[in-house]
Design an enzyme around this catalytic site. Structure first.
Site, PDB file in Angstrom:
ATOM      1  N   CYS A 136       0.976  -1.278   0.175  1.00  0.00           N
ATOM      2  CA  CYS A 136      -0.068   0.108  -0.114  1.00  0.00           C
ATOM      3  C   CYS A 136       0.940   1.219   0.077  1.00  0.00           C
ATOM      4  O   CYS A 136       2.012   1.291   0.341  1.00  0.00           O
ATOM      5  CB  CYS A 136      -0.968  -0.100   1.350  1.00  0.00           C
ATOM      6  SG  CYS A 136      -1.958  -1.480   1.294  1.00  0.00           S
ATOM      7  N   HIS A 155      -2.500 -11.780   5.253  1.00  0.00           N
ATOM      8  CA  HIS A 155      -2.814 -10.637   6.177  1.00  0.00           C
ATOM      9  C   HIS A 155      -4.316 -10.856   7.090  1.00  0.00           C
ATOM     10  O   HIS A 155      -4.589  -9.703   7.484  1.00  0.00           O
ATOM     11  CB  HIS A 155      -2.477  -9.422   5.530  1.00  0.00           C
ATOM     12  CG  HIS A 155      -1.253  -9.263   5.064  1.00  0.00           C
ATOM     13  ND1 HIS A 155      -0.991  -9.396   3.568  1.00  0.00           N
ATOM     14  CD2 HIS A 155       0.161  -9.294   5.520  1.00  0.00           C
ATOM     15  CE1 HIS A 155       0.260  -9.051   3.257  1.00  0.00           C
ATOM     16  NE2 HIS A 155       0.905  -9.442   4.487  1.00  0.00           N
ATOM     17  N   ASP A 177       4.071  -9.344   9.433  1.00  0.00           N
ATOM     18  CA  ASP A 177       4.611  -9.169   8.233  1.00  0.00           C
ATOM     19  C   ASP A 177       5.692  -8.006   7.813  1.00  0.00           C
ATOM     20  O   ASP A 177       6.520  -8.284   7.484  1.00  0.00           O
ATOM     21  CB  ASP A 177       3.604  -9.337   6.945  1.00  0.00           C
ATOM     22  CG  ASP A 177       4.098  -9.451   5.771  1.00  0.00           C
ATOM     23  OD1 ASP A 177       5.322  -9.923   5.620  1.00  0.00           O
ATOM     24  OD2 ASP A 177       3.448  -9.039   4.682  1.00  0.00           O
TER      25      ASP A 177
END
Length: 683
Positions: A29, A174, A267
């Site tokens: 992102c 995720h 992560d």
């Protein structure tokens, strides 16, 4: 002799396409997304120019029922969304890289604030996305909903193919996708063919992969991004349990496996808590189960570690988000054996705050990140000098170092003065605190580059007065003199000094970083709300102090939630025995005790304390600037700038940006116009 790094530049087949090398920018992102497609295309294109063989999007919504607002992600709801993504594909293809798109229906993670349709899930439950506590509940997807999701996903894959993408990623990572929500046992209580056994819970993911391969697999590679371990033990997927079994079930179905751990805070753990290659113990099994290429991540910045991961059979591609942000040209620098030029990621997660704060991505190490289109900035190139002017830069902290480096790269004669013997300013000090060692890379990289510049002279241990600066004869002066922590408790919460702040047992972060440490029971009062209060509490606890951390915020290290580390900070402090007092203001200090007031109820309480550490506002060290302003007005100086914390205290990333900005602006005519391009909606 063979180059040991040649293996990183071998082409690798992924289904019907071939990646030119083993560098794979995984989806990440960025705060640009569908809102700023030109900026997004330029940012991704820069990665391809720097040698990343595969460059992916962020997660891209396939339908309006997967609306991630207020977060700004990719969008492929309809044909009208194709041109924006096509611009990114063209920017990536221009440099010979493959373009990948991560398609997802976000299920429980989509609050649908914009579309206002009920979210979908395997069962009806509260949504996980948004702020994490939105009073919104998903509805249980029925068979028609599942058929619709498959149809929407297939349509999005076909649109992605038309946009020119080479790689289509089916997302199951995720805890952010409907496919993963179906396969996770704690979310799925269904009794039909999509619930119960693991084979049934995996069914939707299998169908999405099969549908995508049938629709576009003739020319596009089809990948799966899958979190093999949620780090929740038996409550979640594990790499020894169902995570392993999912890979075994689907081993040969996709053309590529992109594997990691879940959730995002795991992560993308910060360097304070996890080091390079930390995911290897969880993902190493994947290559033993499949013949297809495997992507792994772990914030790899060392070429040796990358080669080792490939040769040991852990992965086929070096996956990266943050290292590709810190240095888009990392692959090219390895190829050219320019290892000292690699701008290594420091693992601070300021890049993440672009997404979590809904603004364009930024980076502590790379001030050009997110500015490729709107300011036309390149991370490796900069306009040459426009004159033979010489520049004096005072202060060798992050702002001053970057300013001197960038001016020197342009070809200007620069003298960089630092009052202390040690260069680096706040970075040299803060990087000695617990867990922040890798932050020193901000200093080390800039010093390495400055040493290569013949036009930049560095003078440590050189404090200067205003008169001495004028006597030196420089017509252009840039002041990067930093800031100091206040010792009176004034900050965003308290506008008057705290009674008792003059007592001898009062300390600031500057005292502790100068190794002047309190002892006994210590109160750390944190009105800064990022890392400093927590890291100083950790430092003191490890020194044997009995520590209480007090903060007016509703949680400890409040702003660190945007860098995905707030819970880790709080957990570490709790494990160290630090007492935590959120929603409390330090009302008064007296010998042996402090008075606290609750921010909501106003209730007053007392804590024993031998010492108090005040982490509140900072005061800009702008005395030199104020003293030199008359010389500017009198024409003794041609230009005078104050930058970084000396202008307005902020995070290190902003100091680096300020130094870079003033170096780019030097010799440019001032203007009242907006200094960057703005993407506007045509009407």
């Amino acid at each position: 002799m063979n180059n040991p790094f040649d293996i990183l530049f071998e082409p690798v087949r992924i289904g019907p396409v071939i990646a030119p090398n083993r560098f794979y920018q995984v989806p990440h992102c960025n705060g640009l997304g569908s809102r700023m497609p030109q900026a997004l295309a330029a940012m991704r294109g820069m990665k391809a120019a720097g040698g990343w063989g595969v460059v992916c999007t962020e997660e891209v919504e396939i339908h309006h029922s997967s609306d991630l607002s207020p977060y700004i992600e990719g969008r492929l709801w309809a044909d009208e969304d194709i041109p924006a993504l096509q611009a990114m594909v063209e920017a990536v293809h221009r440099h010979g890289a493959l373009a990948g798109i991560e398609l997802t229906h976000n299920g429980y993670d989509a609050v649908n604030l914009y579309s206002r349709v009920p979210p979908l899930g395997p069962r009806s439950m509260g949504v996980l996305g948004g702020c994490g506590f939105d009073p919104v509940q998903a509805r249980r997807a029925d068979k028609e909903d599942i058929r619709n999701v498959r149809r929407w996903h297939r349509a999005a894959a076909l649109r992605a193919k038309r946009a020119g993408f080479d790689l289509i990623v089916c997302y199951a990572g995720h805890s952010m996708s409907l496919a993963m929500h179906f396969l996770i046992r704690r979310f799925n209580d269904r009794t039909d063919e999509y619930g119960g056994s693991l084979e049934n819970r995996v069914r939707l993911l299998r169908e999405l992969i099969e549908d995508t391969k049938e629709a576009v697999g003739d020319t596009c590679a089809v990948a799966v991004r899958f979190a093999v371990d949620e780090l929740l033990g038996e409550e979640g997927l594990t790499s020894q349990g169902e995570g392993y079994d999912v890979v075994a079930m689907l081993a040969e179905l996709p053309d590529l496996w992109d594997v990691n751990v879940s959730n995002w805070s795991n992560d993308s753990a910060t360097s304070r808590f996890e080091k390079e290659g930390f995911q290897e113990p969880y993902i190493a099994f994947v290559k033993t189960l499949t013949s297809k290429p495997v992507v792994g991540v772990g914030r790899y910045t060392s070429p040796e570690a990358m080669v080792s991961a490939i040769r040991r059979g852990v992965m086929d591609f070096i996956g990266a988000a943050r290292p590709s942000i810190a240095d888009p040209f990392l692959p090219q620098k390895i190829k050219e054996s320019r290892f000292e030029d690699i701008r290594e990621c420091i693992g601070c997660n300021i890049c993440v705050t672009g997404d979590t704060r809904f603004v364009p991505i930024r980076c502590t190490q790379n001030p050009t990140m997110g500015e490729e289109w709107r300011r036309d900035w390149h991370p490796e190139l900069i306009a040459p000098k426009k004159s033979n002017q010489a520049v004096l830069v005072v202060g060798a902290g992050p702002a001053g170092l970057e300013c001197a480096r960038a001016l020197g790269q342009r070809g200007y004669e620069v003298a960089l003065l630092e009052a202390r013997r040690e260069l680096g300013g706040r970075v040299s000090l803060e990087s000695k605190l617990p867990g922040l060692r890798e932050w020193r890379r901000v200093l080390d990289w800039r010093l390495t580059q400055i040493q290569k510049l013949q036009h930049v002279s560095v003078y440590p241990g050189s404090p200067m007065t205003a008169a001495e600066i004028l006597e030196a004869g420089y017509r252009h002066v840039i002041l990067a003199t930093g800031a100091r922590w206040r010792g009176d408790g004034v900050g965003r919460t308290l506008w008057r000094p705290i009674p008792g702040h003059h007592l001898p047992a009062i300390f600031t972060p500057d005292d502790l970083m100068a190794e002047r440490l309190p002892a006994g029971r210590v109160i750390v009062y944190d009105d800064d709300h990022y890392y400093m209060g927590g890291v100083l509490a950790e430092l003191l606890a490890r020194q044997g102090c009995e520590v209480a951390l007090v903060t007016p915020a509703p949680m400890i290290s409040y702003w660190a939630q945007f860098t995905l580390e707030q819970e880790r900070i709080q957990r570490r402090l709790m494990n160290l025995g630090v007492s935590l007092y959120p929603q409390h203001v330090l009302d008064a200090i007296r010998p042996g005790a402090v008075t606290l007031a609750h921010t909501v109820s106003g209730a007053v309480s007392e804590l024993p304390a031998k010492a108090v550490v005040l982490v509140t506002d900072r005061l800009p060290n702008d005395e030199l600037y104020q003293a030199l302003k008359p010389a500017l007005a009198e024409g003794k100086l041609q230009s005078l700038r104050v930058i970084g914390d000396a202008e307005a205290p902020n995070i290190i990333a902003q100091a680096v940006f300020a130094g870079h900005l003033v170096a780019r602006e030097f010799d440019e005519a001032p203007s009242d116009d907006t200094p960057f391009r703005v993407e506007r909606v045509g009407v």
